[in-house]
Design an enzyme around this catalytic site. Structure first.
Site, short mmCIF file in Angstrom:
data_model
loop_
_atom_site.label_atom_id
_atom_site.label_comp_id
_atom_site.label_asym_id
_atom_site.label_seq_id
_atom_site.Cartn_x
_atom_site.Cartn_y
_atom_site.Cartn_z
N LYS A 16 -24.16 -31.91 -7.96
CA LYS A 16 -23.16 -31.93 -7.62
C LYS A 16 -23.04 -32.96 -8.98
O LYS A 16 -21.53 -32.72 -9.07
CB LYS A 16 -21.83 -32.48 -6.42
CG LYS A 16 -22.50 -31.35 -5.49
CD LYS A 16 -22.11 -32.70 -4.14
CE LYS A 16 -22.49 -33.44 -3.83
NZ LYS A 16 -24.11 -32.76 -3.00
N GLN A 197 -22.93 -35.19 -0.25
CA GLN A 197 -24.17 -34.52 1.36
C GLN A 197 -23.52 -33.46 0.74
O GLN A 197 -23.17 -32.98 -0.63
CB GLN A 197 -23.65 -35.04 2.20
CG GLN A 197 -24.73 -36.70 2.56
CD GLN A 197 -24.24 -37.49 2.72
OE1 GLN A 197 -22.77 -37.56 2.36
NE2 GLN A 197 -24.38 -38.45 1.29
P1 IMP Z 1 -28.24 -40.83 6.52
O1 IMP Z 1 -26.67 -40.41 6.09
O2 IMP Z 1 -29.22 -41.67 5.63
O3 IMP Z 1 -28.07 -41.05 7.58
O4 IMP Z 1 -29.19 -39.32 5.96
C1 IMP Z 1 -29.11 -38.34 7.20
C2 IMP Z 1 -29.34 -37.16 7.33
O5 IMP Z 1 -29.19 -36.38 5.82
C3 IMP Z 1 -31.00 -37.18 6.33
O6 IMP Z 1 -31.89 -35.58 6.51
C4 IMP Z 1 -30.56 -37.57 4.67
O7 IMP Z 1 -31.61 -36.98 4.50
C5 IMP Z 1 -29.86 -36.68 4.81
N1 IMP Z 1 -28.99 -37.01 3.45
C6 IMP Z 1 -28.29 -38.18 4.04
N2 IMP Z 1 -27.44 -38.64 2.10
C7 IMP Z 1 -28.35 -37.14 1.47
C8 IMP Z 1 -27.89 -37.50 0.35
O8 IMP Z 1 -26.83 -37.57 -0.71
N3 IMP Z 1 -28.53 -35.67 0.04
C9 IMP Z 1 -28.78 -35.02 0.65
N4 IMP Z 1 -29.93 -35.18 1.97
C10 IMP Z 1 -28.77 -36.46 2.43
#
Ligand code: IMP
Ligand code: MG
Length: 385
Positions: A16, A197
Site C-alpha cells: 500500500k 493493515q
Molecule cells: P497488533 O495490531 O500489533 O496487535 O497485531 C495484531 C495482528 O495483526 C498480528 O498478527 C500482527 O502481525 C498483525 N499486524 C498488525 N499490523 C500489521 C501490518 O501493518 N501488516 C501486517 N500485519 C500486521
C-alpha cells in the site's frame, strides 16, 4: 475534486505504501485513519528505502502534499516525534535547505487532537497478553481497549498537559487540528485515504481474534469524521501471492522449500518487526470476501516480478463453500487451479492470470506493480497493449 482510498485486501503488507506514494502526486492531502505504528509502509525515493509507520506514505519531495493523521488512529507520540524528526532530516538532506523554517517538512504534517494515545503501559500489556496473536507489541490493541473502555487518553489531553513530545512536535511545525477545523480545506482538495493493515486483520471482519484493532475497511474513514466524503474509487491492493505475519488461519499457506524460496525471492520479512512472513498462494475466495466487506471497487496487484520465471503458479479460486463470515476461514478447504507462469509484465500468461482474477471476483484490476522503481508501477492498459 477527486477522493480515493487505498486499502489492504487481506493480511497487510501488500505494498500500500508504494502504491500510495506512486499515486500521491495527484492529491493534496494523504490521510491515515486507522491503526498506529504496528503498520510498516515501505517507500522508495530516488532508490533509497524509507519505512513510514505513523506518517501516511506521502511524497515529501512534492511541496504541495500535506498529510493528516486522523482521529481513528492510535498514536505513540514519542514514535511520532522520532519519525517526523527522521523525515525532516531526510527532507533537508534532499532539498539542501538546512534549517530553513519556511521549508520545514513538519509544517505539512497535521494531527487530529481527538486521536487516542498509545501509552507505555499499553506496550507492556501487549507483550504480556498478546503473544498468542503474534502482536507487533506496539500497544495498539491495549490503546484501543482503553478507548472503548472510556478511560483512554487523547492527543488533546497531552496538549493541555504540555507533554514534552507534543511541544517538540509543535516546535518543528507540526499542526494539531480537528477534522472540522480543516473542513474548508478538505472540501476543496483532492484526498487520498491510506488504509492500514488489511481487511482480514479488521477488528470486525477479520479472522478474530487474530486481528489488529483498527478499521481496515472504508468504515474507518467515516468513523474518523469524514462522514460526508464522496469516494470516487476504493482500491484494494493485493500481492500476486500472499503473505501474513502473526498467528491465525491462512488457508492458502505453503510450507517447506517452495515457501522458503518465495520468502527469499520476495524479501518477505516484516517492515516493522523484521519477522519472516508466512507465504501462500493468492486466495480469490478471501479476496472476494474482502472486496465485499472492505467496500473495495477496484484492484491493484503488486509484486508480479517476484514470480518471474516460475513454470507454474497456483491460484485458489474458491473454498469448498463460499466464506461469508470470519469463522469460515478456520476450516476452509481451498480449491486450486494451476496456471502457466510469466517472464515479464507484458507476458500473455500474466494477462490471462489477471483475467481469471477479474472474472472470479468481479472487480477490475486497474494497476499492476512489477518492481520498486517508479516505472514498474503501471496502469493496466500497458498490459493490454
Ligand atoms: P497488533 O495490531 O500489533 O496487535 O497485531 C495484531 C495482528 O495483526 C498480528 O498478527 C500482527 O502481525 C498483525 N499486524 C498488525 N499490523 C500489521 C501490518 O501493518 N501488516 C501486517 N500485519 C500486521
Ligand atoms: Mg507493512
Amino acid at each position: 475534486m477527486t477522493n480515493i482510498a487505498i486499502l489492504g485486501t487481506l493480511w497487510g503488507d501488500e505494498g500500500k505504501g508504494r502504491i500510495t506514494h506512486s499515486l500521491s502526486s495527484q492529491y493534496d492531502w494523504i490521510i491515515r485513519y486507522s491503526g498506529g505504528n504496528n503498520a510498516g509502509h515501505t517507500i522508495y525515493r530516488n532508490g533509497v528505502k524509507y519505512v513510514h509507520n505513523l506518517l501516511p506514505s506521502f511524497d515529501w519531495r512534492d511541496p504541495n502534499q500535506k498529510c493528516f493523521l486522523a482521529s481513528g488512529m492510535v498514536i505513540d507520540v514519542e514514535q511520532l516525534y522520532n519519525e517526523v524528526f527522521a523525515a525532516e532530516k531526510a527532507y533537508s538532506d534532499y532539498t539542501g535547505l538546512i534549517d530553513n523554517k519556511l521549508n520545514r517538512l513538519g509544517s505539512r504534517i497535521y494531527v487530529d487532537p481527538d486521536a487516542f494515545v498509545v501509552l507505555p503501559g499499553h506496550k507492556e500489556e501487549d507483550k504480556a497478553a498478546n503473544v498468542h496473536i503474534g502482536s507487533t507489541n506496539r500497544g495498539i490493541g491495549p490503546a484501543y481497549k482503553s478507548k472503548v473502555g472510556r478511560c483512554g487518553v487523547r492527543i488533546i489531553d497531552l496538549i493541555r498537559s504540555s507533554n514534552s513530545f507534543i511541544n517538540k512536535l509543535i516546535n518543528i511545525g507540526v499542526h494539531f487540528k480537528h477534522v472540522l477545523e480543516l473542513k474548508k480545506c478538505f472540501s476543496s482538495s483532492n484526498l487520498l485515504f491510506e488504509g492500514a493493515q488489511g481487511v482480514m486483520l479488521d477488528l470486525n471482519h477479520g479472522v478474530y481474534p487474530y486481528v489488529s484493532c483498527g478499521d481496515a475497511t472504508v468504515a474507518g474513514i467515516y468513523a474518523s469524521g469524514f462522514a460526508n466524503v464522496k469516494l470516487d474509487a476504493v482500491y484494494g491492493v493485493s500481492k500476486a501471492y500472499l503473505t501474513k505475519v502473526g498467528e491465525g488461519p491462512f488457508p492458502t499457506e505453503i510450507f517447506g522449500e517452495q515457501a522458503d524460496a518465495l520468502r527469499e525471492q520476495g524479501k518477505e520479512y516484516g517492515a516493522t518487526t523484521g519477522r519472516p512472513r508466512r507465504v501462500g498462494w493468492l486466495d480469490l475466495a478471501a479476496l472476494n470476501y474482502a472486496i465485499q466487506k472492505g467496500g473495495i471497487n477496484k484492484l491493484i496487484l503488486t509484486k508480479f516480478d517476484v514470480l518471474y520465471g516460475m513454470d507454474e503458479v497456483k491460484l485458489c479460486v474458491n473454498y469448498d463453500k463460499e466464506p461469508v463470515c470470519p469463522s469460515d476461514f478456520y476450516d476452509a478447504k481451498p480449491q486450486y487451479i494451476t496456471v502457466p507462469g510469466w517472464k515479464s509484465y507484458n507476458d500473455k500468461n500474466l494477462k490471462d492470470f489477471i483475467k481469471i482474477i477479474e472474472e472470479t471476483v468481479k472487480c477490475s484490476v486497474e494497476y499492476i506493480s512489477c518492481g520498486i522503481k517508479d516505472e514498474d508501477f503501471k496502469p493496466i492498459i500497458v498490459v493490454d497493449s
